[in-house]
Scaffold this motif. Sequence first.
Motif, PDB file in Angstrom:
ATOM      1  N   ASN A  65       3.287   9.595  -8.263  1.00 31.49           N
ATOM      2  CA  ASN A  65       3.427   9.713  -9.721  1.00 31.49           C
ATOM      3  C   ASN A  65       3.153   8.364 -10.392  1.00 31.49           C
ATOM      4  OD1 ASN A  65       5.762   8.097  -9.715  1.00 31.49           O
ATOM      5  ND2 ASN A  65       7.144   9.846  -9.682  1.00 31.49           N
ATOM      6  N   GLY A  66       3.252   8.320 -11.698  1.00 30.41           N
ATOM      7  CA  GLY A  66       2.905   7.111 -12.433  1.00 30.41           C
ATOM      8  C   GLY A  66       3.787   5.926 -12.066  1.00 30.41           C
ATOM      9  N   ARG A  72       2.972   0.193  -6.844  1.00 31.29           N
ATOM     10  CA  ARG A  72       1.951  -0.228  -5.874  1.00 31.29           C
ATOM     11  C   ARG A  72       0.970  -1.222  -6.490  1.00 31.29           C
ATOM     12  NH1 ARG A  72       0.851   3.354  -1.629  1.00 31.29           N
ATOM     13  NH2 ARG A  72      -0.751   1.842  -1.072  1.00 31.29           N
ATOM     14  N   LEU A  73       0.623  -1.018  -7.768  1.00 37.50           N
ATOM     15  CA  LEU A  73      -0.274  -1.954  -8.448  1.00 37.50           C
ATOM     16  C   LEU A  73       0.372  -3.336  -8.544  1.00 37.50           C
ATOM     17  CD1 LEU A  73      -1.544   0.414 -11.284  1.00 37.50           C
ATOM     18  CD2 LEU A  73      -2.996  -0.661  -9.553  1.00 37.50           C
ATOM     19  N   ARG A  74       1.661  -3.372  -8.743  1.00 42.24           N
ATOM     20  CA  ARG A  74       2.381  -4.638  -8.862  1.00 42.24           C
ATOM     21  C   ARG A  74       2.466  -5.378  -7.529  1.00 42.24           C
ATOM     22  NH1 ARG A  74       0.947  -4.511 -13.034  1.00 42.24           N
ATOM     23  NH2 ARG A  74       1.989  -4.107 -15.021  1.00 42.24           N
ATOM     24  N   ALA A  78      -4.455  -8.572  -6.660  1.00 41.92           N
ATOM     25  CA  ALA A  78      -5.592  -8.331  -7.559  1.00 41.92           C
ATOM     26  C   ALA A  78      -5.199  -7.550  -8.814  1.00 41.92           C
ATOM     27  CB  ALA A  78      -6.677  -7.566  -6.807  1.00 41.92           C
ATOM     28  N   THR A  79      -4.107  -6.807  -8.740  1.00 44.07           N
ATOM     29  CA  THR A  79      -3.769  -5.903  -9.848  1.00 44.07           C
ATOM     30  C   THR A  79      -2.378  -6.154 -10.427  1.00 44.07           C
ATOM     31  OG1 THR A  79      -2.921  -4.246  -8.279  1.00 44.07           O
ATOM     32  CG2 THR A  79      -5.241  -4.060  -8.941  1.00 44.07           C
ATOM     33  N   SER A  80      -1.659  -7.106  -9.895  1.00 42.49           N
ATOM     34  CA  SER A  80      -0.243  -7.269 -10.263  1.00 42.49           C
ATOM     35  C   SER A  80      -0.053  -7.629 -11.733  1.00 42.49           C
ATOM     36  CB  SER A  80       0.437  -8.297  -9.368  1.00 42.49           C
ATOM     37  OG  SER A  80      -0.212  -9.544  -9.493  1.00 42.49           O
ATOM     38  N   ASP A  81      -1.069  -8.286 -12.328  1.00 43.28           N
ATOM     39  CA  ASP A  81      -0.902  -8.736 -13.717  1.00 43.28           C
ATOM     40  C   ASP A  81      -1.546  -7.831 -14.752  1.00 43.28           C
ATOM     41  OD1 ASP A  81      -1.227 -12.264 -12.854  1.00 43.28           O
ATOM     42  OD2 ASP A  81       0.518 -10.929 -12.972  1.00 43.28           O
ATOM     43  N   GLU A 101      11.290  -0.458 -18.417  1.00 40.08           N
ATOM     44  CA  GLU A 101      12.007  -1.265 -17.413  1.00 40.08           C
ATOM     45  C   GLU A 101      11.190  -1.425 -16.137  1.00 40.08           C
ATOM     46  OE1 GLU A 101      15.802   0.648 -16.787  1.00 40.08           O
ATOM     47  OE2 GLU A 101      16.364   0.251 -18.881  1.00 40.08           O
ATOM     48  N   LEU A 102      10.404  -0.402 -15.815  1.00 41.19           N
ATOM     49  CA  LEU A 102       9.546  -0.488 -14.622  1.00 41.19           C
ATOM     50  C   LEU A 102       8.404  -1.479 -14.797  1.00 41.19           C
ATOM     51  CD1 LEU A 102       9.257   3.284 -13.589  1.00 41.19           C
ATOM     52  CD2 LEU A 102      10.432   1.478 -12.336  1.00 41.19           C
ATOM     53  N   GLY A 103       8.132  -1.825 -16.066  1.00 42.67           N
ATOM     54  CA  GLY A 103       7.125  -2.855 -16.297  1.00 42.67           C
ATOM     55  C   GLY A 103       5.971  -2.449 -17.196  1.00 42.67           C
ATOM     56  N   ALA A 104       5.992  -1.214 -17.721  1.00 44.08           N
ATOM     57  CA  ALA A 104       4.939  -0.833 -18.663  1.00 44.08           C
ATOM     58  C   ALA A 104       5.089  -1.642 -19.949  1.00 44.08           C
ATOM     59  CB  ALA A 104       5.041   0.659 -18.987  1.00 44.08           C
TER      60      ALA A 104
END
Lengths: 136, 106
Positions: A65-66, A72-74, A78-81, A101-104
């Motif tokens: 899910n989102g 996983r992106l975090r 290459a994709t964490s930022d 809170e998850l970072g969106a």
Amino acid sequence: MNDVSLPRLLLVEDDPDIREIAIMALEDIGGFTVHACVDGIEALAQAQSIRPDLIILDWMMPGMNGGQTLARLREMDATSDIPIVFMTAKVRPEETSRMLELGAIDVVAKPFDPVALPAHMRQIWEKYLATAGSGS
Amino acid sequence: MSAMSDPQRKYEEVRHRFLSRTKSGRARIEELADAIDAIGCEKAAAEIEQLAHRLAGSAGTFGLAEIGRRASEAELEANALRRGKATHRSLAGTARAMSAAIEASE
């Protein structure tokens, strides 16, 4: 005059009709460059290869899910930022708080108005740049 | 010569496809409503909740406000059933109302 250049977008949306309308609105009306994929697994691969400026991520998707996709992106350098905006029908206050809170950086509610979507995304991007620029 | 702009034409095409696909899913919604009503099938209730959530989040984008409204009601009812605050009969009713809204939409 606002001369902020438009971000390259990666849209992650499993519903084919919503995906097509969102691409049409963002590209044809908004002038964005949009790459699209259908699920979290594809999103991880595309985000690494394309390095978009901003990811628009559906919350409810089959498989990963989102929220899981964001996590996983975090984890990947290459994709964490890459900033992420959730686009979702889950918009009760406690749900959107959890997504932030998850970072969106923001949450866009579904259903969306295709005519208004490009301006909304532009607003989110400009706010993100202003925040990122101030270091806060 | 058509006066419709390119984005408008694309929008109408996708809307038509969305509505056709949604209408063809009505039979499944009715089947699930019957299963929920007759035997209190939890799997059917879960599938209705998922279907309703998807419709609640998409119908409005295509100007299908009544479908979106009935889908939101069905989703809320399914959620309430899971928390013991609704009945299988009431969920079946909201699912059928969602189906009726789909049938009536153009």
